[in-house]
Design a protein around this motif. Structure first.
Motif, short mmCIF file in Angstrom:
data_model
loop_
_atom_site.label_atom_id
_atom_site.label_comp_id
_atom_site.label_asym_id
_atom_site.label_seq_id
_atom_site.Cartn_x
_atom_site.Cartn_y
_atom_site.Cartn_z
N ASP A 36 0.79 -1.23 0.00
CA ASP A 36 0.00 0.00 0.00
C ASP A 36 0.83 1.28 0.00
OD1 ASP A 36 -2.43 -1.30 -0.18
OD2 ASP A 36 -2.67 -1.43 1.99
N ASP A 38 0.70 3.93 1.88
CA ASP A 38 -0.26 5.03 1.90
C ASP A 38 0.35 6.40 2.14
OD1 ASP A 38 -2.33 3.26 1.38
OD2 ASP A 38 -2.95 3.12 3.49
N CYS A 39 1.39 6.50 2.95
CA CYS A 39 1.96 7.81 3.27
C CYS A 39 3.06 8.22 2.30
CB CYS A 39 2.45 7.86 4.71
SG CYS A 39 3.97 6.93 5.02
N GLU A 42 6.83 8.37 4.14
CA GLU A 42 7.11 9.32 5.22
C GLU A 42 7.19 8.68 6.61
OE1 GLU A 42 7.88 12.52 4.66
OE2 GLU A 42 7.72 12.03 2.53
N CYS A 43 7.10 7.36 6.67
CA CYS A 43 7.18 6.63 7.94
C CYS A 43 6.05 7.05 8.89
CB CYS A 43 8.55 6.81 8.59
SG CYS A 43 8.93 5.60 9.89
N MET A 44 4.85 7.17 8.31
CA MET A 44 3.71 7.64 9.09
C MET A 44 2.53 6.67 9.13
SD MET A 44 4.70 10.66 10.11
CE MET A 44 3.20 11.44 10.63
N CYS A 45 2.61 5.54 8.38
CA CYS A 45 1.40 4.71 8.30
C CYS A 45 1.66 3.22 8.52
CB CYS A 45 0.71 4.91 6.96
SG CYS A 45 1.61 4.27 5.54
N THR A 47 1.96 0.92 6.37
CA THR A 47 1.35 0.06 5.36
C THR A 47 2.37 -0.55 4.42
OG1 THR A 47 0.89 1.92 3.88
CG2 THR A 47 -0.86 1.28 5.44
N CYS A 48 3.63 -0.17 4.55
CA CYS A 48 4.69 -0.76 3.71
C CYS A 48 5.50 -1.80 4.49
CB CYS A 48 5.60 0.33 3.15
SG CYS A 48 6.62 1.15 4.39
N HIS A 49 4.90 -2.31 5.55
CA HIS A 49 5.54 -3.30 6.42
C HIS A 49 5.92 -4.55 5.63
CE1 HIS A 49 4.60 -6.84 9.23
NE2 HIS A 49 5.80 -6.43 9.56
N MET A 70 6.40 2.85 14.75
CA MET A 70 5.40 2.44 13.75
C MET A 70 5.28 0.92 13.67
SD MET A 70 4.01 5.19 12.80
CE MET A 70 2.89 4.37 11.70
#
Length: 105
Positions: A36, A38-39, A42-45, A47-49, A70
């Protein structure tokens, strides 16, 4: 050019060319992988785990505090969890293997 290997949730592998100093997240997104991000990195969501292959985990720079925070909220955490937006490709990471957790589409 370096390579980056993504293992998709169904177990198939997709190898992509890795541009130095570009995030693993950017490589996934640019190659149409189901990540995903999503951010936008920017290390804010979280979703790129991804799960880093255990043989590669100690070759990465340690997670900084913001990333570690995060990682505390990701679905399907593992001892080798990282945010792919924080993994910058280098020549020493040629062949890096990242697994997309089952929660990715």
């Amino acid at each position: 050019m370096s390579k980056l290997v993504f293992i998709l949730p169904d177990g198939t592998a997709q190898t992509v060319a890795a541009i130095p100093d570009t995030s693993a997240m950017r490589h996934a997104v640019d190659n149409g992988l189901p990540l995903d991000a999503d951010c936008g990195g920017e290390c804010m969501c979280a979703t790129c785990h991804v799960h880093v292959d255990p043989g590669w985990f100690n070759k990465l720079e340690p997670a900084e505090e913001q990333e570690a925070d995060m990682l505390g909220v990701v679905d399907d955490p593992s001892p080798t969890s990282r945010l792919s937006c924080r993994i910058r490709m280098t020549e020493k990471l040629d062949g890096l293997v990242l697994r997309l957790p089952p929660t990715h589409r």
